[in-house]
Write a protein that holds these residues in place. Structure first.
Motif, PDB file in Angstrom:
ATOM      1  N   THR B 117       0.878  -1.257   0.139  1.00  0.00           N
ATOM      2  CA  THR B 117       0.128  -0.170  -0.068  1.00  0.00           C
ATOM      3  C   THR B 117       0.858   1.123  -0.139  1.00  0.00           C
ATOM      4  O   THR B 117       0.859   2.119  -0.707  1.00  0.00           O
ATOM      5  CB  THR B 117      -0.663   0.035   1.222  1.00  0.00           C
ATOM      6  OG1 THR B 117      -1.360  -1.168   1.344  1.00  0.00           O
ATOM      7  CG2 THR B 117      -2.223   1.066   1.106  1.00  0.00           C
ATOM      8  N   ALA B 118       1.804   1.326   0.960  1.00  0.00           N
ATOM      9  CA  ALA B 118       2.805   2.507   0.964  1.00  0.00           C
ATOM     10  C   ALA B 118       3.266   2.736  -0.351  1.00  0.00           C
ATOM     11  O   ALA B 118       3.666   3.735  -0.678  1.00  0.00           O
ATOM     12  CB  ALA B 118       3.838   2.223   2.012  1.00  0.00           C
ATOM     13  N   LYS B 119       4.004   1.754  -0.986  1.00  0.00           N
ATOM     14  CA  LYS B 119       4.610   1.811  -2.230  1.00  0.00           C
ATOM     15  C   LYS B 119       3.657   2.523  -3.268  1.00  0.00           C
ATOM     16  O   LYS B 119       4.049   3.218  -4.131  1.00  0.00           O
ATOM     17  CB  LYS B 119       5.145   0.593  -2.707  1.00  0.00           C
ATOM     18  CG  LYS B 119       6.721   0.322  -2.364  1.00  0.00           C
ATOM     19  CD  LYS B 119       7.232  -1.050  -2.463  1.00  0.00           C
ATOM     20  CE  LYS B 119       7.069  -1.780  -3.862  1.00  0.00           C
ATOM     21  NZ  LYS B 119       7.607  -3.059  -3.793  1.00  0.00           N
ATOM     22  N   ALA B 120       2.424   1.855  -3.388  1.00  0.00           N
ATOM     23  CA  ALA B 120       1.460   2.063  -4.355  1.00  0.00           C
ATOM     24  C   ALA B 120       1.161   3.555  -4.083  1.00  0.00           C
ATOM     25  O   ALA B 120       0.975   4.512  -4.962  1.00  0.00           O
ATOM     26  CB  ALA B 120       0.348   1.328  -4.321  1.00  0.00           C
ATOM     27  N   LYS B 121       1.013   4.019  -2.999  1.00  0.00           N
ATOM     28  CA  LYS B 121       0.734   5.532  -2.596  1.00  0.00           C
ATOM     29  C   LYS B 121       1.777   6.118  -2.964  1.00  0.00           C
ATOM     30  O   LYS B 121       1.527   7.680  -3.521  1.00  0.00           O
ATOM     31  CB  LYS B 121       0.129   5.467  -0.960  1.00  0.00           C
ATOM     32  CG  LYS B 121      -0.518   6.590  -0.827  1.00  0.00           C
ATOM     33  CD  LYS B 121      -0.688   6.368   0.740  1.00  0.00           C
ATOM     34  CE  LYS B 121      -1.607   7.481   1.266  1.00  0.00           C
ATOM     35  NZ  LYS B 121      -2.106   7.602   2.453  1.00  0.00           N
ATOM     36  N   LEU B 122       3.023   5.786  -2.801  1.00  0.00           N
ATOM     37  CA  LEU B 122       4.142   6.602  -3.029  1.00  0.00           C
ATOM     38  C   LEU B 122       4.415   6.967  -4.793  1.00  0.00           C
ATOM     39  O   LEU B 122       4.325   7.921  -5.295  1.00  0.00           O
ATOM     40  CB  LEU B 122       5.548   6.153  -2.687  1.00  0.00           C
ATOM     41  CG  LEU B 122       6.133   6.621  -1.396  1.00  0.00           C
ATOM     42  CD1 LEU B 122       7.320   5.773  -1.196  1.00  0.00           C
ATOM     43  CD2 LEU B 122       6.192   7.985  -1.394  1.00  0.00           C
ATOM     44  N   GLU B 123       3.903   5.824  -5.270  1.00  0.00           N
ATOM     45  CA  GLU B 123       3.923   5.877  -6.782  1.00  0.00           C
ATOM     46  C   GLU B 123       2.931   6.957  -7.445  1.00  0.00           C
ATOM     47  O   GLU B 123       3.048   7.554  -8.387  1.00  0.00           O
ATOM     48  CB  GLU B 123       3.878   4.624  -7.334  1.00  0.00           C
ATOM     49  CG  GLU B 123       5.252   3.968  -7.104  1.00  0.00           C
ATOM     50  CD  GLU B 123       5.297   2.401  -7.701  1.00  0.00           C
ATOM     51  OE1 GLU B 123       4.475   1.775  -8.345  1.00  0.00           O
ATOM     52  OE2 GLU B 123       6.219   1.560  -7.105  1.00  0.00           O
ATOM     53  N   GLN B 124       1.850   6.737  -6.724  1.00  0.00           N
ATOM     54  CA  GLN B 124       0.580   7.567  -7.093  1.00  0.00           C
ATOM     55  C   GLN B 124       0.976   8.984  -6.995  1.00  0.00           C
ATOM     56  O   GLN B 124       0.788   9.893  -7.811  1.00  0.00           O
ATOM     57  CB  GLN B 124      -0.376   7.119  -6.072  1.00  0.00           C
ATOM     58  CG  GLN B 124      -1.798   6.945  -6.711  1.00  0.00           C
ATOM     59  CD  GLN B 124      -2.680   6.358  -5.749  1.00  0.00           C
ATOM     60  OE1 GLN B 124      -2.524   6.409  -4.490  1.00  0.00           O
ATOM     61  NE2 GLN B 124      -3.906   6.259  -6.012  1.00  0.00           N
ATOM     62  N   GLU B 125       1.629   9.390  -6.064  1.00  0.00           N
ATOM     63  CA  GLU B 125       1.990  10.710  -5.620  1.00  0.00           C
ATOM     64  C   GLU B 125       3.128  11.009  -6.613  1.00  0.00           C
ATOM     65  O   GLU B 125       2.998  12.271  -7.080  1.00  0.00           O
ATOM     66  CB  GLU B 125       2.809  10.738  -4.115  1.00  0.00           C
ATOM     67  CG  GLU B 125       1.630  10.891  -2.864  1.00  0.00           C
ATOM     68  CD  GLU B 125       0.536  11.944  -3.249  1.00  0.00           C
ATOM     69  OE1 GLU B 125       1.120  12.857  -3.446  1.00  0.00           O
ATOM     70  OE2 GLU B 125      -0.624  11.572  -3.353  1.00  0.00           O
ATOM     71  N   LEU B 126       3.893  10.342  -6.986  1.00  0.00           N
ATOM     72  CA  LEU B 126       5.070  10.574  -7.873  1.00  0.00           C
ATOM     73  C   LEU B 126       4.343  11.166  -9.314  1.00  0.00           C
ATOM     74  O   LEU B 126       4.862  11.769  -9.958  1.00  0.00           O
ATOM     75  CB  LEU B 126       6.175   9.360  -7.916  1.00  0.00           C
ATOM     76  CG  LEU B 126       7.075   9.468  -8.930  1.00  0.00           C
ATOM     77  CD1 LEU B 126       7.831  10.715  -8.629  1.00  0.00           C
ATOM     78  CD2 LEU B 126       8.082   8.369  -8.872  1.00  0.00           C
TER      79      LEU B 126
END
Lengths: 121, 729
Positions: B117-126
């Motif tokens: 989840t954290a990774k996905a969220k980061l990538e989303q933000e990016l």
């Protein structure tokens, strides 16, 4: 016949791991925590092999390699740069800096010894 | 891999530090005015965790930090702007990292969904911030991270290839290494049996290698990027291979060594027809079929000329490696452990207390009855010795000789003087002086700056020096010494001195408010103003006016100070005083004005009760004629305790004191005896007082001031010739 190796990495754990691995391979190992410190050590000591991390404070690995290559004593010493990115751009940079080769982090200690054995004679 | 455990422990500490640092920096991050240095620090923290966690097989962290690293890398390269939302997400990710770290630390279960989840969220933000797809974010990290205790094993190593063989054109043949003493025998040793995957690869990817024997493929791998001996070679990499093969083949055809020397097989023909006996490039060339093979006997000649040293122990797979693993474990444990500095600090303070306790005992010991007195004193003497040894041992944990910093300067001075056409000799004194490791790291930049300054601004050109009647060769002296509770580092030059008019003029130009009164030292202090430079032209050595303010700031942040002494055409001295973490000194306890003072023994020449015949009066000031010279006198009670000056010197004791650049007689009421004292900083608890280096706690619990001979010289009212700012010998 004991070869002198220099390991440069800003991360103490990686540094110690590499140091212990290489000592286990029968080499003499010195360590430095960044390029600048390594360069200082290299001015007074001749190493047979230098393994340096790329990303470090004060002076990064490529700058260190460039600086070492500018010293006559290090014109032919194998210099290997450790990097987490194995992109072509990175390799071109490494090559341009005068590195002998590169190794990707993370690495397995065994492989490290194999690489060192390949270039240190 | 259990041999990793000890390092994994260290890594945990390190990762914790990096995580804390990231958090602190992210919290303080100014999105309006991003500080590239701070971004670099955050990036490096993520990068270090990524590198380390990969190495130690803690893959759950690797993936997360990789994504972070990408974002931060873009940010520090200013291709992406961190906004509040992104900072928040990054901070959340830091929390996730904390959880992972704890899970690894305490061997509890790792929350993989949370990580994803954290990774996905980061990538989303990016994606949101950069507006581009984040394809490149996670392509090199295998996303199927599963908990495993196996060693990390997606590694690559190899010789550099480049997509541009023109780079190679610039390289000459002799770029190859000449240190391959035993090319041939060694290469017989099939000590690297790790190329199986590679074999397959090179066959797949390079038709040139078809039909070569396994020796060849081993070399083929060298000629190419990847040793590929790792279990997981990403497809991407495999795709890259053909091209790099071509490149490196080209390199070889150019007959250029790219500076990685690998060794031929004995049964192969060496390619190089030169007799230089660097044998590598062997079947690289055989494999690149269109290469001339030189005469077969050249391999023999090489053998003959290079078989000088026995082969280094080859590391072979399997059993040997197991041994190495065991060995490395042992050596690792023996070499060093990482201890928090706070623990060492605590030890240091405890030792200080111990010394005080010991002096209390000594005091009590004096009142012991006769029958026990001797035994008691023996025991106390023993205790004293042990205490001192403990103190030295504890100090040595943190201390390094300052020569570790000083050693870089001879080179610096040499290079600079060449550049500036000056003749300069650097003299280094007191390199064995030990200072705290923390200080070592932080003092080197300011010192470098000051030395550059002395070389660039201080020392004049040879012809100018000769016109002034000085030797053409200038002298820069770098010295370190311990004085009382301080380490004093001095950079002296015998150059032109600071130019008062110029400094004042510049200060006015820059609207720096002038100090009042305008004493010399106040004027010198002006050069520490930000942006200040008196260099007539900006050189690449110095003169941009960036630096002196930073020098002072750095030194003050270490609790030290910088003083400047300068005299026209005699030279300039920068004196850096740094506090010692803890020092125990041998002092002479003296009584004056109903107080006890401690004077460092090293400063004392002798103590005497003056006779009236030895006392001379000059300009109403008494001088003492001892040892064939006149000694100016400093009345301790008068200068420090505002008492009336001693009327009759013959009633007093005079301690002859030798300071760094002066000597004088200290008038005191009495001597109480020698004692070891622990120096406590006065500045930390009160403020700096002239003449006082620090304070100590005596055996009876009272506080006594430790005198500083050097600053006591300031009270000498009769300047002697030696009392010039400093003397060039």
């Amino acid at each position: 016949m004991n070869k002198n190796l220099l390991v440069v990495d800003d991360s103490p754990s990686v540094r110690q791991m590499v140091e212990a691995t290489l000592k286990g391979g029968g080499y003499q190992v010195k360590t430095a925590k960044d390029g600048r410190e390594a360069l200082d050590i290299c001015r007074t000591t001749k190493f047979d092999f230098v393994l340096t991390d790329q990303n470090m404070p004060n002076m990064d690995g490529l700058t260190l390699i460039k600086s070492l290559r500018a010293m006559s004593a290090y014109a032919r010493v194998p210099l290997i740069v450790l990097t987490t990115e194995a992109s072509d751009a990175m390799k071109a940079k490494g090559k341009a800096a005068g590195a002998t080769g590169w190794m990707v982090k993370p690495f397995d200690p065994k492989k490290l010894l194999e690489v060192v054995a390949k270039v240190v004679r | 891999m259990d041999d990793m455990n000890q390092f994994t422990e260290i890594f945990f500490e390190e990762a914790q530090e990096h995580i804390d640092a990231m958090e602190t920096l992210l919290l303080a991050f100014d999105i309006e005015e991003p500080d590239i240095e701070e971004l670099n620090s955050i990036f490096r923290a993520a990068h270090s965790i990524k590198g380390g966690s990969g190495t130690f097989g803690l893959h759950a962290m690797t993936g997360v930090t990789h994504v972070m690293e990408n974002i931060l890398d873009s940010a520090r390269n200013e291709t992406l702007k961190l906004d509040d939302l992104l900072i928040t997400v990054l901070l959340e990710t830091v929390d996730v990292l904390k959880n992972i770290l704890d899970a690894y630390r305490f061997s509890s279960d790792i929350d993989y969904p949370e990580i994803e989840t954290a990774k996905a969220k980061l990538e989303q933000e990016l994606e949101r911030v950069s507006g581009s797809s984040s394809d490149n974010v996670s392509n090199t990290i295998p996303s199927n991270i599963a908990p495993s205790n196996t060693a990390p094993s997606n590694t690559d190593s190899g010789a550099l290839d480049s997509s541009d063989s023109s780079i190679n054109k610039e390289l000459e043949d002799d770029d190859a290494f000449g240190f391959f003493d035993q090319t041939l025998e060694d290469s017989e040793d099939p000590g690297f049996g790790l190329f199986e995957p590679l074999l397959a690869q090179s066959k797949d990817n390079s038709e040139e290698h078809q039909g070569v024997d396994s020796h060849n493929s081993e070399d083929a791998e060298f000629e190419d990027v990847c040793y590929g001996f790792f279990n997981e070679i990403t497809e991407e990499e495999a795709k890259k291979k053909p091209s790099s093969h071509d490149d490196s083949a080209t390199d070889i055809e150019n007959g250029e060594s790219k500076g990685y020397g690998f060794f031929e097989k004995v049964d192969e023909q060496p390619l190089s027809s030169d007799q230089e006996a660097y044998g590598f490039f062997d079947n690289l060339n055989d494999s690149s079929a269109n290469h001339d093979v030189s005469a077969p006997n050249s391999s023999n000649s090489q053998q003959a000329s290079t078989a000088s040293t026995p082969p280094s122990a080859p590391v072979s797979k399997g059993v040997k490696n197991q041994e190495n693993v065991k060995q490395s474990k042992n050596t690792g444990e023996a070499t060093s452990i990482r201890v928090e500095t706070t623990k060492v600090d605590k030890l240091v303070n405890l030792v200080g207390e111990l010394v005080i306790t010991q002096s209390m005992l000594k005091l009590i010991g004096n009142d012991v009855q006769d029958s026990l007195l001797e035994k008691m004193q023996i025991a106390i003497a023993e205790l004293e010795r042990n205490t001192r040894e403990i103190q030295e041992a504890v100090m040595s944990v943190r201390m390094l000789p300052i020569s570790t910093v000083f050693n870089r300067f001879p080179r610096l001075v040499r290079d600079l003087s060449k550049k500036l056409d000056k003749q300069i000799e650097l003299v280094v004194e007191g390199g064995a002086t030990e200072i705290d490791k923390n200080l070592i790291e932080k003092i080197s930049d300011p010192l470098t700056h000051l030395i550059r300054n002395s070389v660039d601004h201080g020392i004049e050109l040879p012809h100018e020096r000769e016109e002034k009647g000085k030797p053409a060769k200038g002298l820069v002296t770098l010295s370190a010494s311990q004085r009382g509770g301080e380490i004093v580092i001095e950079i002296r030059d015998d150059g032109g001195g600071l130019n008062k008019e110029k400094i004042l003029q510049k200060a006015v130009e820059n609207n720096v408010s002038l100090p009042d009164p305008l004493t010399d030292s106040a004027v010198w202090g002006l050069i520490f103003a930000p942006g200040f430079s008196t260099a007539s032209e900006v050189t690449d050595v110095s003169g941009r006016g960036v630096g002196m303010d930073v020098v002072r700031k750095n030194i003050e942040s270490l609790g030290g100070r910088v003083d400047i002494f300068s005299e026209d055409n005699v030279g300039t001295k920068f004196q850096i005083s740094l506090p010692l973490t803890l020092a125990i000194l041998d002092g002479m306890c003296i009584r004056s004005a109903e107080q006890v003072f401690v004077l460092p023994l090293t400063n004392i020449v002798e103590s005497l009760q003056p006779e009236s015949s030895q006392i001379r009066i000059m300009k109403n000031k008494p001088l003492l004629w001892v040892r064939e010279e006149y000694w100016p006198l400093v009345d301790l009670g008068h200068v420090l305790a505002d008492e009336e000056p001693a009327k009759d010197l013959t009633e007093h004791i005079v301690v002859l004191v030798e300071a760094a650049n002066n000597r004088f007689g200290l008038v005191v009421e009495g001597l109480l005896g020698q004692q070891q004292v622990v120096i406590k900083s006065l500045e930390r608890h009160y403020k700096r007082v002239q003449g006082v280096a620090g304070a100590t706690i005596m055996g009876d619990g009272s506080v006594a001031l430790i005198l500083d001979a050097d600053s006591l010289t300031g009270f000498v009212s009769q300047p002697t010739p030696e009392e010039r700012a400093y003397v060039i010998n």
